[in-house]
Structure formats: structure tokens, C-alpha cells
Write a protein that holds these residues in place. Sequence first.
Motif, PDB file in Angstrom:
ATOM      1  N   ALA A 190       1.320  -1.251  -0.052  1.00  0.00           N
ATOM      2  CA  ALA A 190      -0.018   0.370  -0.304  1.00  0.00           C
ATOM      3  C   ALA A 190       0.649   1.316   0.406  1.00  0.00           C
ATOM      4  N   SER A 212      -6.510  -4.016   0.563  1.00  0.00           N
ATOM      5  CA  SER A 212      -5.739  -5.158  -0.005  1.00  0.00           C
ATOM      6  C   SER A 212      -6.162  -6.173   0.294  1.00  0.00           C
ATOM      7  N   GLN A 222      -1.144  -9.159  -4.430  1.00  0.00           N
ATOM      8  CA  GLN A 222      -1.834  -8.720  -3.585  1.00  0.00           C
ATOM      9  C   GLN A 222      -2.481  -7.791  -4.639  1.00  0.00           C
ATOM     10  N   LYS A 223      -3.946  -7.718  -4.680  1.00  0.00           N
ATOM     11  CA  LYS A 223      -4.817  -6.855  -5.476  1.00  0.00           C
ATOM     12  C   LYS A 223      -4.987  -5.495  -4.083  1.00  0.00           C
ATOM     13  N   LEU A 224      -5.420  -4.776  -4.705  1.00  0.00           N
ATOM     14  CA  LEU A 224      -4.588  -3.199  -4.009  1.00  0.00           C
ATOM     15  C   LEU A 224      -5.983  -2.495  -4.075  1.00  0.00           C
TER      16      LEU A 224
END
Length: 695
Positions: A190, A212, A222-224
Motif C-alpha cells: 500500500a 488489500s 495482492q490486489k489493492l
Amino acid sequence: MRIPSLRGMSTRLCATIALSFLGAALSAAEAGVAELRRALPDVHVAGDGAAPRMIYRPGGFLSGPDGFLGGPGASGKAQPVAGDADLARDPHRSVRRFLDTYPAIYGAGSQLDTAEIAKDAVSPRSGMRTTVWQQKIAGIPVLGATLVAHTTNNGSLVTVGGRFLPDLVQVAARNQKRTGAAAAPQVDAAAALKRALKAIGTPDLERKQVSSSLSPGPEQRQKLGMPGVHDTQAELIWFQGDDGLHLAWRIRYELDHGFAYGSVVDADNGDVLEHRQITIVCGDCNAPANADPHVAHVAHVPARAVAQKQSAATPLATKAAQISAAPFNTVQMRVFTGESPKPMMPGLASPNPYYEPPTVPSQLITIAPDPLASPNGWCNASASTMGNNADANVDHNFDRLADRRAAGTIGGGGSTLTFDFTPDLTVAPQSTTANQDAATVNMFYWMNIAHDRLYKHGFTEAFGNYQSENFSRGGLGGDPMIGTVQTALGRISNNASFTDANSDGVSARIIMFLFNQVTPERDSGLDAQLIIHEYMHGLIMRMINGGGVHYGGTYWPQGRSMAEGYCDFMGICLTADPNDDTSANYPFCAYLTRQTSPDNYYRGYRQYPYSTNMSADPMTLSMVPLFPGQEVHGMGVLWGSVLWDARAALIDKTDGTTGTNMILDLVLEAIKLTPPEPTLLEARDALLLADVVLN
């Protein structure tokens, strides 16, 4: 002259410009290359000798099936020889022998077994095997540390290339302080995203909260989630700096203005180590101030699953069990079966500013998906323009969510599905739901046509094609092509764009805007040439050099212009009647660019029509310096013209269908054999080498 030696098929490229640069300092790798040249005087080393992007012989192979230089099969099409049992036990035998014979070039001979095979795919057309090895430390990939090799169906080495780190164990030991910290980056994903956003001048986004979702594994993929930032993914990589390896976050993200970016951020101190714009645009457009036009043709950001806004919504990430069903025996669609509502192929013999081609009606046709490419058809149980290969939808406000998909009518007791929407071209495209649905269906149809036709010639699951379900045929599923029509109303016009993560398993997105040079506006979702052009960008990203290159390997102007030429060529080739006159003129996207110039319908969206007639299409390599800033679309006409010449020659020597299939086979094999960051001459060599592999 366009190309001097493409078996008489084109003479557009000639060696009038020096396009490669050699390093000044002699290194161990350069010494290895010099030794190789003594053994194979005709060998070509793409890039400088210290780090060859690819090594190949334009007219033959690097080795025979036994792995020895100059062995049987090294000068042409390899034939089965004794020892095939050994090949079955070790399909990479000739690669190992080459690397062991010239260990100084890549420093990879003894390290092949310690690297991870990231791709191992076989061409259905030629039997050529493409293998990509990726170096990792502590389970985390070293960015750019890949080795790519191509071998024939009996093991002859066709090409080898890459940028392996020599002595990886020692490199890791020298960087022990950093490599030991792999599991605990000091800067989280992040924070790294915020650092990247700050670097491109978006201070208003830095203060927003980031959410996330973390996947297991050493790469910490990871997807943020963040307001104003879309399709954001992050993963840990090792970045090769001048002072050694840096643990870093590789982040891909897209901003509200529609441009996507790729950044590498140091996971220790937050420094931005690399940054590039990765959205490809089809021409000049109202790009944001912080968008760099010189890197607008690289790879592309992951497109997250598009959620349906309608109440009866079905997410794009439909479960495989649903996607893999083929509930309809018959599917009909009303589409434009030619390239546009105003077909212009073959085109005008000379400019005529007063000519307006007639409008043809759309046609209701019964679709026939290719049974191998689309074993479960194009549509799934949602009965909409969403299926295993593609998801087409309207996105007027450009929020990456579907305003609507076209919904088919189910009949025949549930066995038939019909999409019957007749567009009214006399009113604004967005003004009626029928117009919106007509464009969506047309987009869906042509994305599926591109999928099935290109599958036939080698863009399969194993090579990273776009499908939700891969049917256990290799590659990663979960990535149907997303296509949006009538996008960003009132914000962006006169363009189309393509965004891809260059990562199998993550959907790419084709974004089509309205063209407003004529009233009413014209809908690019009705122009098949432009749809296929953008789709082809995805194929190039995932197949060039076997797909083992960071962001597709087409950074610099000649590589990007090569990609544009391939895309133009495919847009015309898949929409032209193969039996039409090969000596005629063929404009690209003339329908959309009406009134941009008096000779628009003659030349289309490019400076010349595509033609074998050099007076109509005079592009040659000597003209490359004439393009300001080496503008890639203009230069791309040269490479598209080379391919168009080759198509015409093959059709003239055979017939329309046979010649078209031959050039499509050549093109897809050549893309695999093209080195990263290629020159136009190296792209020519790849086409010649593909001819040897196939024949």
C-alpha cells in the motif's frame, strides 16, 4: 525496396540504416560471442555482446538435433534422427549443450536446472517448442532474469536469448542482507503504491486509504483497492540495480483518466526504481498531462473482473462450472460481417474527396464457433455478451463497471439464443439502447472471431491466450478479453486503447471510444478492423519472444512500430475477402476517420493505404527518420506493408484461402521468434526464420 530477401515477397526493407549498437568494453560474454561467431559466421546476435537479447541464424538453426553446431538439420528443416529417445527424456538437450559450449555468453550452462520453467509450450502448427526459464531467489523472481529458447519438433536449437544472472548463488550471497529480508519488506504494498502515485504527480490520491487482499506465497501477490485507482496488483520481485539486487514491489494500476502504469518501488526505502505508462493507444488522443507518449506501447495493467451493474448481474469472474457449459444449440447475432457499416475493401484507386461509400445493413447470422478453439461455444448461461473468450459491455462513465451487456432472447425451449439489435446510424450511437446493444454485440462477435482465428494459427492456452476456462490445455485461465464500447462519453474521443498486465491469468481490456469528426458520431465498436487491431496487441504482448519478456519487450520506437504494423495487418487480413484483388488499395479504419482529410476514404487512418503498389504505398526503411519523434503508428505502416506484400505474394502463388492461412502461420511463428526490443530488420529475420521452421 522494403525487404531484400523475403523469397521475393517484399522489397521494402533494406540495410540502409545501422540499427544495432555494440558495446565498447570487451567482456567475458563478448568473448563468448566472438568464439560463437568463429563457429557460425552467419550468426546474428541481437543487442550488444555483453547481454544478447537473442542469438539466431536468419536462414537456419543454431544446432542440429544432437545439439552440435552445424549438425544435421542446422541449415534447414530438421528431420527425425537417431537419438529421439534421448530427446523425449530431455527436450531441452540442445539448449543445455549450447549453453555448456558457450558458458560465458549467458553464464547459464550450469544454472538451467536451478531456474524455474515458467513456460513450456509447443506450437500446434510447426511443433516448435518455446521454453522460458525464470531465475528466482527465495521463491521471488529476479526481474528480467529469464532465458528463452526455441527448438524444433526434433530438438534442433532455433534461437536462444535472455538476461540470466551468472552465478546466482553467489549473487544471492553477496546480497544476503537484502535477500534475507524477502519475507519482511520494510515498505508494504500500500505504501509502495502511494510512492508510485506521488512520482507521477497525483498528490490528491496519496492521502486516500488503501485496502488489500493478499495471496499466499513468497511473492506476496495482492490486489489493492483505492478510490480513483483501478485494477491494482502488486507482487514482490528482485530488481537488478547498479549496486546489487533490491527487493521491490512491482505494481500495475490504472487511473481515472484511462491510462495504466507499471512501477517498481524499492521495498526497503520506497524509492521508485522504474516507471512506465503501459496503455497502448491507437493514435493521438487527449492523454493526461502526466502520460508519457513515448512509452504508450508497452504492456498493460491487470484488468479486474468487471461486475455487472444491472440487478440481474453475473460477475465476469463467473465460476468455471458455469462458463464451461454450452446451454444453447443455436446462437444468432445481428452484426456487420464486413469491416464496418461502410465497407471500403478493396479501396479507391486514387483519392476522391466527394466519394461516400454506401451503408450496408447489419445481418442476422448463425454463428459457428471453431470447435477446437471454443469447444463450449461463445456464450454461457448468462445469455449475454459474456462468455469464455470475451466480455463485451457498455461503459459510458468509464468506471470499469459494465453499464449494460446486451441480453439475448432465449427461444426454442431454451435451446436457441438470439441477439437481434438493429442500429440506427442516423442518430447518436449512445442515444438508444438498441444502438448500445448493437455495438456491444458487434464487439463481442469480432473479439470471438479474433480468438478463434488466431487460436487456429497458434495463439492457444499454452501461449497465454484470453479465456476464462482453459480446459486443462496449459496456461492460466480466468482472463477472458474485456471489451468496452462507447467508453468515457464526453471525455475521450477519436481513439481506442488496450491495457494488459502482460500476465497470463489476468484479463486484458480493449477500450473503444466514439469518433466525432462526423455528425452523428461513429461508433468504433462497429469497426472490426480496429477491434482486431487492439486484440492483436494482446497477442504480441503474450507471444513475442515466447512471452518471457517484462512488459512485452517492445519498449523502443522500432519495436513499438513493429507491433502497430502487425496489428494493422491483422485488422485488414481478418476482414478482407481473401479472393479480392491483391494489387488493390486497402485502407485501415476509413469508416471512423471520415472528414479528417480530403483523402480519408482513400488512405484510412494511416498516411497511406496498404498496397503492393509502391506509388500508392511508398513506405521503405529509408523513410523511418522522417517521422518526428519516431512516431510509431506512422512507422508501423512500413512493417504492415511488408506483411501485406507477403500476403499478396503467397495468395498469388496459391489461392486466397491457402495464401491467407500461410501468412497467418508465418506471422504467429515469427512473433514468437522476435527478440525483445527488436529492430525492424530483426523482425524481418524472425519472419524468414519462421519460414524455415514451418517449411
